[in-house]
Scaffold this motif. Sequence first.
Motif, PDB file in Angstrom:
ATOM      1  N   SER A 101      -9.195  -2.025   2.447  1.00  0.00           N
ATOM      2  CA  SER A 101      -8.151  -2.863   1.853  1.00  0.00           C
ATOM      3  C   SER A 101      -7.949  -2.444   0.407  1.00  0.00           C
ATOM      4  N   PRO A 102      -6.836  -2.827  -0.196  1.00  0.00           N
ATOM      5  CA  PRO A 102      -6.637  -2.537  -1.620  1.00  0.00           C
ATOM      6  C   PRO A 102      -7.750  -3.102  -2.494  1.00  0.00           C
ATOM      7  N   ASP A 103      -8.179  -4.321  -2.211  1.00  0.00           N
ATOM      8  CA  ASP A 103      -9.236  -4.917  -3.029  1.00  0.00           C
ATOM      9  C   ASP A 103     -10.549  -4.140  -2.899  1.00  0.00           C
ATOM     10  N   TYR A 117     -10.752  -0.979  -2.344  1.00  0.00           N
ATOM     11  CA  TYR A 117     -10.574   0.262  -3.097  1.00  0.00           C
ATOM     12  C   TYR A 117     -10.740   0.002  -4.596  1.00  0.00           C
ATOM     13  N   VAL A 118     -10.183  -1.096  -5.074  1.00  0.00           N
ATOM     14  CA  VAL A 118     -10.335  -1.447  -6.486  1.00  0.00           C
ATOM     15  C   VAL A 118     -11.815  -1.619  -6.833  1.00  0.00           C
ATOM     16  N   LYS A 119     -12.539  -2.320  -5.975  1.00  0.00           N
ATOM     17  CA  LYS A 119     -13.970  -2.527  -6.199  1.00  0.00           C
ATOM     18  C   LYS A 119     -14.715  -1.201  -6.171  1.00  0.00           C
ATOM     19  N   ARG A 139     -14.144   0.675  -9.362  1.00  0.00           N
ATOM     20  CA  ARG A 139     -14.879   0.046 -10.462  1.00  0.00           C
ATOM     21  C   ARG A 139     -16.368   0.373 -10.382  1.00  0.00           C
ATOM     22  N   GLU A 146       1.292  -5.103  -2.373  1.00  0.00           N
ATOM     23  CA  GLU A 146      -0.055  -5.362  -2.868  1.00  0.00           C
ATOM     24  C   GLU A 146      -0.795  -4.052  -3.138  1.00  0.00           C
ATOM     25  N   ALA A 147      -0.733  -3.132  -2.186  1.00  0.00           N
ATOM     26  CA  ALA A 147      -1.462  -1.872  -2.328  1.00  0.00           C
ATOM     27  C   ALA A 147      -0.975  -1.076  -3.531  1.00  0.00           C
ATOM     28  N   ASP A 199       0.774  -2.197  -6.146  1.00  0.00           N
ATOM     29  CA  ASP A 199       0.542  -2.933  -7.390  1.00  0.00           C
ATOM     30  C   ASP A 199      -0.882  -2.714  -7.888  1.00  0.00           C
ATOM     31  N   LYS A 200      -1.839  -2.714  -6.978  1.00  0.00           N
ATOM     32  CA  LYS A 200      -3.248  -2.626  -7.368  1.00  0.00           C
ATOM     33  C   LYS A 200      -3.737  -1.185  -7.557  1.00  0.00           C
ATOM     34  N   LEU A 201      -3.126  -0.241  -6.830  1.00  0.00           N
ATOM     35  CA  LEU A 201      -3.671   1.109  -6.798  1.00  0.00           C
ATOM     36  C   LEU A 201      -2.702   2.189  -7.275  1.00  0.00           C
TER      37      LEU A 201
END
Length: 272
Positions: A152-154, A156-158, A161, A193-194, A196-198
């Motif tokens: 998920s995008p979240d 990937y963000v994690k 990080r 969402e994807a 915007d975040k990535l």
Amino acid sequence: MKLGISARWEHTSPEDWAEKMTALGCTSVVFPTDYHADVTLIDEYVKAAEAYNLVIAEVGSWCNPLSPDKAESERGFERCVEQLKLADYVNAKCCVNISGAAGEIWDGAYAENFSEAFYEKTVKSIRDIIDAAKPKNTFYTIEPMPWIVPTSPDEYVKLMRDVARDRFAVHMDMTNWMCTPRRILCQCEFMDEAFDKLGKYIKSCHLKDVRLEKGLTFKAQEVMCGQGGFDMDYYVSKINELDPDMPVMIEHLHSEEEFTESMKYVRSRFIK
């Protein structure tokens, strides 16, 4: 977008390869050899790509550095490091792989893929690959998967990080994330969402289609471009908004004829 294909294509020389890619309509390419090749041949491919104005989008690793088999994991780690060095040498936009699977199938679905311990191994593996290769001109990227982190995008963000390396970035394969009914039925919302975040971290993209099959419980089938229900118009608009020169590679087809057909379809729809 800079359109290309994942296939190497039959060719007799680097110039023949570049000429055939251009004749097909490609403006970006996957580098057609790996780190085992003689440096002279590697240089000839780079020169041919430059001569035909082909962007080197990706160098693929496509192996499992997290295999439970120690010998396989060591081979996978070495390949990832050497392919990343190759990507850096040829100035590719990225080196791409999946993060790795917890079982004998290199891209397989296993419950352990989602364990905290395996996630920590994933983070360490990516750090170690980047630290060993020390890229300066390219990025190591992970392709999204339905059953391997990041799903998920979240996630990937994690992952970005936690890896905490400047040369770790994003490879986007939106079709791989079309793995729930809601994502398929509300796909534009999910793509928003994807991106915007990535979006600012994306270095290269894959382009495929997906069809939601009838019946229970749930089946989504990857298909040739134009034969499914994936909103390619919205996907391409998000890509072009992010970077009009983003490499976008058509993949997972079975013959030169299928790649030719898909390339014609996508070019007629999006390349004016």
